[in-house]
Write a protein that holds these residues in place. Sequence first.
Motif, PDB file in Angstrom:
ATOM      1  N   THR A  35       0.854  -1.176   0.000  1.00  0.00           N
ATOM      2  CA  THR A  35       0.000   0.000   0.000  1.00  0.00           C
ATOM      3  C   THR A  35       0.897   1.236   0.000  1.00  0.00           C
ATOM      4  O   THR A  35       1.885   1.273   0.716  1.00  0.00           O
ATOM      5  N   SER A  36       0.561   2.213  -0.859  1.00  0.00           N
ATOM      6  CA  SER A  36       1.468   3.344  -1.035  1.00  0.00           C
ATOM      7  C   SER A  36       0.737   4.672  -1.037  1.00  0.00           C
ATOM      8  O   SER A  36      -0.422   4.760  -1.448  1.00  0.00           O
ATOM      9  N   ARG A  37       1.446   5.710  -0.606  1.00  0.00           N
ATOM     10  CA  ARG A  37       0.950   7.067  -0.789  1.00  0.00           C
ATOM     11  C   ARG A  37       1.351   7.533  -2.186  1.00  0.00           C
ATOM     12  O   ARG A  37       2.236   6.962  -2.819  1.00  0.00           O
ATOM     13  N   ASN A  39       3.026  10.079  -3.399  1.00  0.00           N
ATOM     14  CA  ASN A  39       4.412  10.484  -3.652  1.00  0.00           C
ATOM     15  C   ASN A  39       5.372   9.301  -3.686  1.00  0.00           C
ATOM     16  O   ASN A  39       6.324   9.281  -4.465  1.00  0.00           O
ATOM     17  N   GLN A  40       5.077   8.325  -2.831  1.00  0.00           N
ATOM     18  CA  GLN A  40       5.884   7.104  -2.772  1.00  0.00           C
ATOM     19  C   GLN A  40       5.772   6.350  -4.103  1.00  0.00           C
ATOM     20  O   GLN A  40       6.766   5.901  -4.684  1.00  0.00           O
ATOM     21  N   LEU A  41       4.527   6.244  -4.598  1.00  0.00           N
ATOM     22  CA  LEU A  41       4.265   5.576  -5.872  1.00  0.00           C
ATOM     23  C   LEU A  41       4.972   6.319  -7.004  1.00  0.00           C
ATOM     24  O   LEU A  41       5.603   5.704  -7.875  1.00  0.00           O
ATOM     25  N   GLN A  42       4.892   7.637  -6.968  1.00  0.00           N
ATOM     26  CA  GLN A  42       5.526   8.437  -8.018  1.00  0.00           C
ATOM     27  C   GLN A  42       7.049   8.235  -7.992  1.00  0.00           C
ATOM     28  O   GLN A  42       7.673   8.116  -9.049  1.00  0.00           O
ATOM     29  N   ARG A  43       7.631   8.175  -6.792  1.00  0.00           N
ATOM     30  CA  ARG A  43       9.077   7.919  -6.686  1.00  0.00           C
ATOM     31  C   ARG A  43       9.424   6.550  -7.250  1.00  0.00           C
ATOM     32  O   ARG A  43      10.388   6.398  -7.992  1.00  0.00           O
ATOM     33  N   ASN A  44       8.620   5.530  -6.894  1.00  0.00           N
ATOM     34  CA  ASN A  44       8.896   4.172  -7.379  1.00  0.00           C
ATOM     35  C   ASN A  44       8.819   4.094  -8.909  1.00  0.00           C
ATOM     36  O   ASN A  44       9.602   3.388  -9.541  1.00  0.00           O
TER      37      ASN A  44
END
Lengths: 111, 111
Positions: A35-37, A39-44
């Motif tokens: 599960t991601s926020r 910004n975290q998803l965008q970084r990944n």
Amino acid sequence: MAQLEPDENCLVEPLIEAISGKWKLLVIYWLAQETSRFNQLQRNLGNITHRTLTRQLNELQEAGIVSRKDFKTIPPHVEYSLTPLGQSLIPLLRAMHDWAAAHADKLVGKK
Amino acid sequence: MAQLEPDENCLVEPLIEAISGKWKLLVIYWLAQETSRFNQLQRNLGNITHRTLTRQLNELQEAGIVSRKDFKTIPPHVEYSLTPLGQSLIPLLRAMHDWAAAHADKLVGKK
């Protein structure tokens, strides 16, 4: 060769459509890890714009594959995860991956 | 949940792209039944124009999924069939069909 069902296409086309489009598979891939926020998803994902990721997440939510949880806090805290439907896609994506890995040279070479 | 490979997407996207587009799955379905001439395929598909079927067949040939055999006779005799690569897709399409059949209500309902 296995026999295909007559209704093959009516059923499979919405699935293809739901996972088509650049980034969708990558988004599913990363949400399958955790599960991601946003910004975290965008970084990944690396090289994806805010606008594109927003659109892809909206379309995946509409398809019932991704769910969005807004904690309604200030500052905002929103988490994205796979729905049970999205999770049920994982073994299928693995089968597609295995086929693609076995045949990538033939398929990619032709494009 | 099965673990996805890091290279999931690079490999799977060309596959998705190759079978995306209205009629492609239906064309594969009918060619899985039997090698067909253009007119026969068009009759089986029903509501497809000559131009659209030509384009779909060309794209499937470029992807290495369909092969075209021209007997170079007058009048022309041309047959379309699945390549070995195209035939190798059948079990995968069956898996996609089974998933879609189990989840069609959820996926289609959201669209």
